[in-house]
Structures are given as structure tokens and as C-alpha cells.
Design a protein around this motif. Sequence first.
Motif, PDB file in Angstrom:
ATOM      1  N   SER A  25       0.861  -1.018  -0.075  1.00 33.23           N
ATOM      2  CA  SER A  25       0.031  -0.070  -0.039  1.00 33.23           C
ATOM      3  C   SER A  25       0.820   1.290   0.135  1.00 33.23           C
ATOM      4  O   SER A  25       0.519   2.346  -0.705  1.00 33.23           O
ATOM      5  CB  SER A  25      -0.814   0.143   1.378  1.00 33.23           C
ATOM      6  N   TRP A  80       0.115   2.874   6.675  1.00 31.95           N
ATOM      7  CA  TRP A  80      -0.482   3.242   5.397  1.00 31.95           C
ATOM      8  C   TRP A  80      -2.005   3.857   5.946  1.00 31.95           C
ATOM      9  O   TRP A  80      -2.733   4.442   5.178  1.00 31.95           O
ATOM     10  CB  TRP A  80      -0.437   2.400   4.275  1.00 31.95           C
ATOM     11  N   ASN A  81      -2.679   2.757   6.443  1.00 30.46           N
ATOM     12  CA  ASN A  81      -4.367   3.123   6.741  1.00 30.46           C
ATOM     13  C   ASN A  81      -4.380   4.261   7.530  1.00 30.46           C
ATOM     14  O   ASN A  81      -5.530   5.060   7.343  1.00 30.46           O
ATOM     15  CB  ASN A  81      -4.913   1.855   7.484  1.00 30.46           C
ATOM     16  N   LEU A  84      -4.770   6.893   4.724  1.00 26.49           N
ATOM     17  CA  LEU A  84      -6.213   6.886   4.146  1.00 26.49           C
ATOM     18  C   LEU A  84      -7.504   7.428   4.952  1.00 26.49           C
ATOM     19  O   LEU A  84      -8.288   8.201   4.737  1.00 26.49           O
ATOM     20  CB  LEU A  84      -6.626   5.189   3.926  1.00 26.49           C
ATOM     21  N   MET A 130      -8.629   2.429  -2.146  1.00 26.52           N
ATOM     22  CA  MET A 130      -7.873   1.634  -1.036  1.00 26.52           C
ATOM     23  C   MET A 130      -8.755   1.222   0.067  1.00 26.52           C
ATOM     24  O   MET A 130      -8.185   0.667   0.906  1.00 26.52           O
ATOM     25  CB  MET A 130      -6.822   2.888  -0.622  1.00 26.52           C
ATOM     26  N   LEU A 133      -8.572  -2.303   1.030  1.00 26.80           N
ATOM     27  CA  LEU A 133      -7.341  -2.917   1.781  1.00 26.80           C
ATOM     28  C   LEU A 133      -7.442  -2.776   3.114  1.00 26.80           C
ATOM     29  O   LEU A 133      -6.935  -3.406   3.808  1.00 26.80           O
ATOM     30  CB  LEU A 133      -6.215  -1.990   1.050  1.00 26.80           C
ATOM     31  N   LYS A 134      -8.183  -1.394   3.568  1.00 24.29           N
ATOM     32  CA  LYS A 134      -8.454  -0.925   4.764  1.00 24.29           C
ATOM     33  C   LYS A 134      -9.232  -2.097   5.397  1.00 24.29           C
ATOM     34  O   LYS A 134      -8.959  -2.348   6.686  1.00 24.29           O
ATOM     35  CB  LYS A 134      -8.969   0.439   5.024  1.00 24.29           C
ATOM     36  N   LYS A 176      -2.520   1.312  -9.249  1.00 25.36           N
ATOM     37  CA  LYS A 176      -2.787  -0.485  -9.202  1.00 25.36           C
ATOM     38  C   LYS A 176      -1.567  -1.179  -9.591  1.00 25.36           C
ATOM     39  O   LYS A 176      -1.256  -2.134  -9.072  1.00 25.36           O
ATOM     40  CB  LYS A 176      -4.221  -0.556 -10.118  1.00 25.36           C
ATOM     41  N   PHE A 179       0.747  -1.288  -6.769  1.00 20.55           N
ATOM     42  CA  PHE A 179       0.556  -2.536  -5.572  1.00 20.55           C
ATOM     43  C   PHE A 179       0.681  -3.703  -6.268  1.00 20.55           C
ATOM     44  O   PHE A 179       1.376  -4.552  -5.460  1.00 20.55           O
ATOM     45  CB  PHE A 179      -1.162  -2.096  -5.333  1.00 20.55           C
TER      46      PHE A 179
END
Length: 385
Positions: A25, A80-81, A84, A130, A133-134, A176, A179
Motif C-alpha cells: 500500500s 498506510w491506513n 487513508l 484503497m 485494503l483497509k 494499481k 500495488f
Amino acid sequence: MILAGAGAKMDPHVRCIAHTLNLASQKAFKVDSVSELVVKVRKLVSFFHKSPKATEVLREIQTQLHLPNHKLFHDVSTRWNSTLDMLERFWEQQPAVLNTLLSRKIKRREAMASLTEDDMTLIPEIIKLMSPLKVATTLLSEEKNPTISIISPIQAKLQRQFQRDESDLEVISHMKDRFRQDFDGRYTYLEGTLHCASALDPRFKDLAFLDDSDAKDMVFMKITTEVVQMNGEEEASDTAMPNEDQATGTLEEDQTAETECDKSPSKEDKTDDAPPKKKTAMDQMFGDFLSARPPAKTIREKAKDEILKYRERDTLGLDGDVLQWWRLQVDLPLLSALAKRYLSIPATSVPAERVFSTAGDIVTAQRSLLHPDHVDQLIFLKKNL
């Protein structure tokens, strides 16, 4: 961690899926346009955190616009989250933020000058991309004991999410690609192991994440082979017809054996003539039943029967206890033993890292005289009660 696994000869060495998601991410967020946008939003959030007056005006405008009185998030570079979360909170509050920065009560309004229309268009697209992914990261953190059976389904979901689409913005396509380049190759060498683990998880035993039905059958064939190997039964290939070299060797061994037999005394020369064993009444009465009974099944045949039963059973709910489910399957002893081997492997090091955090909370400067045994007991009680 990889070097430690290699040094300890751990095979297979399964990498932490949460850490892998974090690395991939962060690679996606390093696309030039995205990283520049993140820096801009970060500066804006810092401005509100450092200015009590700006925060007060923001709260007033939130009330006027009927928006939640939420503070802006500041991200942490190692998670990373959190980036976001910062973008999501900014997007939720952007009407109030814009009006606050345009207010005459705020002296410094140049913080918003750097954000362009393209940036405002890009933010919701990044959030949309994203968010799955979270969800995956949250799932791994919430699971008390996530096992490797969850890795393949997560991979399949994310690979579909990060497939290129013609409608994507160019920046999103680059994200994309970044990743996928980082994420796709990390578990390739473990694909068979991960598929078997998912097949032995009653929540994912249908292998819905695999499109090819033949691939699903191949996974269960591999499981059958592993059951046979685990129980020490020789493979069919070991008992197959020998090739010419094997046949020649066997013939030579037979000839040698014959020569040795010629030298050894024959049965007629033996002086100890053992009397024939006398049949018991039980043998006389039921001996014909035993001869009519079919031969006992091999381990391979038993494994195939268990797999057939297992695949016909209902799948377990996503909130079910996998190990408890297997404990109740008394008629699947071979599969249960193999499932314990696979499902005891953790998918992530998050639970172990939480133990370290707990130890840090217990052993402090004010409790420096705690005996090591007492530390162990306190940590055990904290994590198991």
C-alpha cells in the motif's frame, strides 16, 4: 524476519500478511501525484492542529453545515491506513474546511491555495481504491487468531480490486500497477500451501476464490497425498511396475536368492517339524465370515472418503470457530489431523506484537523489580482471561 526464518530453517516461512499489505500500500501511495497530494493534505491538517483559532472556527462552521464535529486526522508514516483515514476525514469535512479557510477570522489562508481541482477529483478515487485494503487490514487486526487459510481469499479479492479498468484515471492505474508489482509475487512460492490451508478451513472449503473447478479438484488431490504421507503409507508410484533396470536388478536378486536357497537346508531336511496349528471353535464357526469380508481400505481410500464427506457438508459461517468445528468432526480423523497442522500457522504477527506491547505496559520504570516468572504470569493472565 526473512533472514531469521532462513537461519532457523523454517519451511515454509509464511510472511505476515498485514505487514505485506502495508508495504504494498505504501508503494501505491508513492506515485508522484498521490504523494504530492498527501503532503498537501498533511500540511493542511497540521495547520488546523497548530491553530486553536482555526479549530474553533472549523467547529462553528461544522455546526452551521450540520456536519459531524470531527477533528481532522494526522497520518503516521509507518501505517498506510492512517494516510487513508486522513484523506477520508478531510473529504468528509472538506466543505467545512474550505469555508473555514475562506473566513476572515483566519489570518493564514494560503494553506488551501496549493490544492487544485484535480486534487479534489483525485481524493475520492483514492479512497474508493484503497478502502478494500483497509477492510482487509481491519479484518486481520480484529481476528483473534487469523490463520494462513485467510491469505488466499484476501489475495483473490485484492487482485480483482486492483485489475486495470479503462475508466480509471491515469494516476489510479499507476497506483494499481505499483500495488500489484509489490504484492503479487510475495506468496507465489506458497500458492499450493495456501490453497490447501483454505480448503481445510470450513469457511472457505468451497474455494470460491478459484474460478477453475479443475484447480479446486487438484487442491483436494494434493490434500489426499499429504494425508497419505503423514500416515506413512507408500505412494502408488513406489509399488508400480518396475522399469527395465529395476526388473534386471530384481532378476539378479532372485537368482542370488535361489543360489542361497540351494545352499540352505530344505524343509524336508529340517528336524523340527512343527505340528499344524489347531483351529479353535471360534475359527471353525466364523472363519468363513472372515474370508468373505472385503479387504481393509488403504489410507488413500479412507482419505478420499473423508474428503467426499467434508466437501458435501455445509460451510461454516464467517464468524464460526474453525478449530472448534474440526474438534466436533469425529468421523474425519485423517483430515482433522492435517487441518490442525495447517490452521495452527498464523497469518500475521499482529497477535505476537500485541504481546510485546502488553509486556511494555507491565514492565515499567515503577515496576522494575518484578521477577521474570511473575512477568510471564501477568502476561499470560492478561492475554488469556
